[in-house]
Design an enzyme around this catalytic site. Structure first.
Site, PDB file in Angstrom:
ATOM      1  N   SER A 133     -17.541  79.221  30.579  1.00 26.05           N
ATOM      2  CA  SER A 133     -18.869  78.732  30.985  1.00 26.05           C
ATOM      3  C   SER A 133     -19.990  79.652  30.520  1.00 26.05           C
ATOM      4  O   SER A 133     -21.144  79.238  30.445  1.00 26.05           O
ATOM      5  CB  SER A 133     -18.933  78.554  32.509  1.00 26.05           C
ATOM      6  OG  SER A 133     -18.873  79.801  33.169  1.00 26.05           O
ATOM      7  N   LYS A 170     -22.492  83.602  36.409  1.00 23.07           N
ATOM      8  CA  LYS A 170     -23.534  82.716  35.870  1.00 23.07           C
ATOM      9  C   LYS A 170     -24.833  83.499  35.716  1.00 23.07           C
ATOM     10  O   LYS A 170     -24.964  84.619  36.194  1.00 23.07           O
ATOM     11  CB  LYS A 170     -23.773  81.523  36.818  1.00 23.07           C
ATOM     12  CG  LYS A 170     -22.589  80.581  36.986  1.00 23.07           C
ATOM     13  CD  LYS A 170     -22.320  79.764  35.749  1.00 23.07           C
ATOM     14  CE  LYS A 170     -21.209  78.735  35.978  1.00 23.07           C
ATOM     15  NZ  LYS A 170     -19.880  79.379  36.111  1.00 23.07           N
TER      16      LYS A 170
END
Length: 215
Positions: A133, A170
């Site tokens: 990701s 993230k």
């Protein structure tokens, strides 16, 4: 600095300095290339090698963000102490069980010694990255993300966050009271943190150790 830089080299040096000040994390080759409109990261790599030859930066092989400014302290880094002149002994954290502290003994695979100069701030542990990701930030599956424990982070920093039973890496995006956790891969969707979510920041990324070669 004894050797004069070209205008382009000075631009790249300014980008590196600005990114370290903004996020505590040097940019990747791809990020430098995007900032300057280069077609590939190889062009950025050539300029970085030239900067290293001129003594402006030091490059660390195998670390996608292994760029260190020479003659300047890392942003927000504490003054070096005698213990930091030697290798840091850091635990490698693997899979994190739901509801357990990240540094619980059962999560620690082993400890390794690393050079403190690799990181913008002194990390507390290395987290083994799962998935892709954050691929476009140069953080790949299996890499070891150096993490400094903190419950506070600035907008735009790469963070380790816990939401519900999941721990994720993230980029933090804050707008007013709204918090989003942004991936760096278009195949993944942003995570919107709702008011009722069980959310906490576990730390900020301060460096990366690549465990597999780039192809």
């Amino acid at each position: 600095m004894a050797t004069k830089l070209t205008e382009r080299q000075q631009q790249i040096l300014d980008i590196i300095r600005s990114e370290i000040q903004r996020t505590g994390f040097p940019p990747t080759r791809a990020e430098i290339a995007r900032s300057l409109g280069f077609k590939s990261a190889n062009a950025a790599e050539d300029h970085l090698k030239a900067l290293a030859r001129k003594g402006a930066i030091e490059l660390t092989a195998g670390a996608s963000r292994g760029i260190r400014l020479v003659g300047e302290p890392a942003a927000s880094a504490p003054p070096p102490s005698p213990s930091l002149l030697e290798q840091l002994l850091l635990p490698i954290v693997g899979r994190v069980a739901a509801g357990s502290p990240i540094l619980a003994a059962e999560h620690v695979e082993r400890e390794i010694g690393v050079e403190p100069a690799l990181f913008s701030q002194t990390p507390d542990y290395l987290l083994r990255v799962r998935g892709l990701s954050m691929r476009d930030a140069g953080i790949l599956d299996g890499d070891l993300l150096a993490v400094k424990k903190t419950a506070e982070a600035r907008n735009g920093q790469i963070v380790v966050a816990r939401i519900g039973d999941e721990v994720t890496v993230k980029r933090l995006s804050k707008s007013g009271s709204q918090i989003q956790l942004l991936p760096e891969n278009p195949d993944f969707s942003p995570i919107l943190v709702s008011a009722g979510d069980d959310f906490s920041l576990e730390g900020i990324a301060v460096g990366l150790i690549r465990t597999t070669p780039l192809h």
